[in-house]
Design a protein around this motif. Structure first.
Motif, PDB file in Angstrom:
ATOM      1  N   THR A 191     -16.267   4.252 -38.219  1.00 31.81           N
ATOM      2  CA  THR A 191     -16.696   4.546 -36.852  1.00 31.81           C
ATOM      3  C   THR A 191     -15.496   4.756 -35.949  1.00 31.81           C
ATOM      4  O   THR A 191     -15.507   5.627 -35.068  1.00 31.81           O
ATOM      5  N   LEU A 192     -14.459   3.977 -36.172  1.00 32.22           N
ATOM      6  CA  LEU A 192     -13.244   4.096 -35.357  1.00 32.22           C
ATOM      7  C   LEU A 192     -12.689   5.510 -35.405  1.00 32.22           C
ATOM      8  O   LEU A 192     -12.211   6.042 -34.399  1.00 32.22           O
ATOM      9  N   SER A 193     -12.758   6.136 -36.576  1.00 35.92           N
ATOM     10  CA  SER A 193     -12.186   7.471 -36.727  1.00 35.92           C
ATOM     11  C   SER A 193     -12.875   8.505 -35.831  1.00 35.92           C
ATOM     12  O   SER A 193     -12.301   9.554 -35.549  1.00 35.92           O
ATOM     13  N   GLU A 194     -14.091   8.202 -35.369  1.00 38.27           N
ATOM     14  CA  GLU A 194     -14.805   9.131 -34.485  1.00 38.27           C
ATOM     15  C   GLU A 194     -14.171   9.189 -33.088  1.00 38.27           C
ATOM     16  O   GLU A 194     -14.411  10.126 -32.327  1.00 38.27           O
ATOM     17  N   PHE A 195     -13.360   8.189 -32.760  1.00 42.63           N
ATOM     18  CA  PHE A 195     -12.834   8.082 -31.398  1.00 42.63           C
ATOM     19  C   PHE A 195     -11.351   8.407 -31.290  1.00 42.63           C
ATOM     20  O   PHE A 195     -10.776   8.297 -30.213  1.00 42.63           O
ATOM     21  N   ILE A 196     -10.719   8.766 -32.393  1.00 39.94           N
ATOM     22  CA  ILE A 196      -9.284   9.016 -32.355  1.00 39.94           C
ATOM     23  C   ILE A 196      -8.987  10.499 -32.531  1.00 39.94           C
ATOM     24  O   ILE A 196      -9.767  11.237 -33.126  1.00 39.94           O
ATOM     25  N   ASP A 197      -7.880  10.930 -31.967  1.00 37.69           N
ATOM     26  CA  ASP A 197      -7.418  12.304 -32.115  1.00 37.69           C
ATOM     27  C   ASP A 197      -5.899  12.283 -32.215  1.00 37.69           C
ATOM     28  O   ASP A 197      -5.276  11.208 -32.262  1.00 37.69           O
ATOM     29  N   GLU A 198      -5.284  13.456 -32.225  1.00 37.58           N
ATOM     30  CA  GLU A 198      -3.848  13.538 -32.458  1.00 37.58           C
ATOM     31  C   GLU A 198      -3.017  12.945 -31.319  1.00 37.58           C
ATOM     32  O   GLU A 198      -1.835  12.676 -31.499  1.00 37.58           O
ATOM     33  N   GLU A 199      -3.611  12.738 -30.149  1.00 42.98           N
ATOM     34  CA  GLU A 199      -2.850  12.115 -29.064  1.00 42.98           C
ATOM     35  C   GLU A 199      -2.444  10.690 -29.424  1.00 42.98           C
ATOM     36  O   GLU A 199      -1.458  10.168 -28.909  1.00 42.98           O
TER      37      GLU A 199
END
Length: 407
Positions: free
Chosen positions: A208-216
């Protein structure tokens, strides 16, 4: 003395800071009350009056922020006190400060920011190192976490010595400040333009955490903050998971240490582009605890690593020698790479003294959860904070228990 646009409590804080009749003074206030403005003005006025001034903070990143915000040079408290170099191969070796009663700090005014982070030892050594006629000024936010090493002496200073609590909030329209004030009042913060509160219950997990992260989150502009290092959602596991998601570079360097008390099976895998944090003060390399950077390159055969911190490259060799004239003139050989850790996620304690444009915080049941932890984490953000809560996470985050140790 006065400066334009100062509130009554700000002016009182500046005047009290400059009053040499008081050897020890404390200035506190919640996020947004202008502590940094008061600190910078007090330093400037002390210098303009012809006094010698020393400025310090408990961590390297906090010291760097003083320079960024006020324009005044600052150093770590350890450097200010001239701590001797401990044996890096012996975790029980205790360094000895050069400064003390017989060799005090050569300054008329000593300003310490982020004073709530000071351990008993650092407070005691600072007080002993103030020369006769000189004064010590503590600035900080008592709503933040106490030091990892134990209880903070900052509250004692505020209670027993002349002090000012800044009340006026200059960022009261700021959504992050509104959320932080709710937490201090024991009220759950609500979603607004700058704060997103997501109670996702049992869905909380690595996937689920991966849904909220991006390259920033590869940069120092965005930061994941967690309550603990250990557990299924501690920084140890989350860092490795995020590394796999954000950094697919096939090149890697595995670091394995044989330091006393460390599991030899534990490895740190680094890839070019990895976001890292420096975890100890190292005066040989001029790198300090809490500095966040990235891996630029490494030599697979020799093992040396090139790191970038705030636009400057640092070569980290496999072995350094450190001469310590304060400790029986010993020469220590050590591997400075052990002070590198992944920093896609850091603990709330490690985040103190730092500031990020975006913060992503995970809340879950843990013994270190508290209002202080919650407040400290969300006030690290300048523009936006996302709080993701699992079962019992919000309830746990609002408890009053003060927990000084990280898990």
């Amino acid at each position: 003395m006065s400066f334009s646009n100062a509130t009554q409590d700000q002016q009182l804080a500046i005047d009290l800071s400059l009053d040499t009749a008081n050897r020890l003074v404390g200035i506190t206030g919640a996020a947004g009350t202008g502590k940094t403005t008061v600190l910078g003005e007090a330093i400037s006025e002390a210098k303009d009056a012809g006094y010698s001034v020393a400025v310090a903070a408990p961590t390297g990143r906090a010291a760097a922020r003083i320079k960024e915000k006020s324009g005044h040079y600052a150093q770590t408290v350890h450097r200010l006190l001239g701590y001797g170099a401990p044996d890096p191969n012996d975790p029980n070796d205790m360094p000895i400060p050069k400064r003390g009663r017989s060799n005090p700090i050569p300054a008329d005014f000593i300003f310490i920011d982020e004073a709530s982070m000071l351990s008993d030892e650092l407070h005691r050594n600072l007080v002993q190192a103030v020369r006769p006629g000189a004064v010590l000024r503590y600035f900080g936010d008592m709503n933040q976490l106490p030091p990892v090493e134990g209880t903070s002496k900052f509250q004692m200073v505020l209670d027993k010595f002349p002090s000012v609590t800044l009340q006026h909030n200059f960022r009261s329209g700021d959504g992050i400040i509104q959320a932080s004030q709710s937490i201090l009042k024991g009220l759950l913060p609500v979603t607004n333009d700058q704060v997103s509160i997501l109670n996702i219950g049992s869905r909380l997990g690595l996937t689920t955490l991966s849904e909220f992260i991006d390259e920033e989150f590869l940069t120092d502009q965005a930061q994941i903050i967690l309550p603990t290092r250990v557990g299924q959602l501690g920084t140890n596991l989350v860092n490795r998971y995020i590394q796999q998601k954000l950094n697919t570079n096939p090149r890697h360097l595995d670091l394995v240490y044989e330091a006393k008390g460390q599991d030899p099976e534990q490895k740190l895998r680094l890839r070019p582009g990895d976001k890292i944090i420096w975890t100890k003060n190292d005066y040989n390399l001029n790198l300090f605890n809490g500095m966040i950077g990235r891996v630029v390159n490494f030599d697979e055969f020799e093992g040396s690593i090139v790191l970038e911190f705030y636009g400057q490259d640092k070569v980290i060799p496999t072995v350094l020698e450190r001469y310590d004239a304060q400790n029986d003139r010993k020469i220590f050989r050590y591997d400075p790479r052990r002070y590198i850790d992944l920093a896609y996620a850091i603990t709330t304690h490690k985040s103190q003294g730092s500031e990020f444009q975006r913060v992503l915080m995970l809340l879950y049941r843990t013994r270190v959860a508290s209002r202080q932890n919650f407040y400290t984490a969300i006030t690290r953000a300048r523009k936006h904070v996302t709080v993701i809560a699992g079962p019992g996470g919000l309830r746990s985050a609002m408890q009053l228990q003060r927990q000084s140790q990280e898990e």
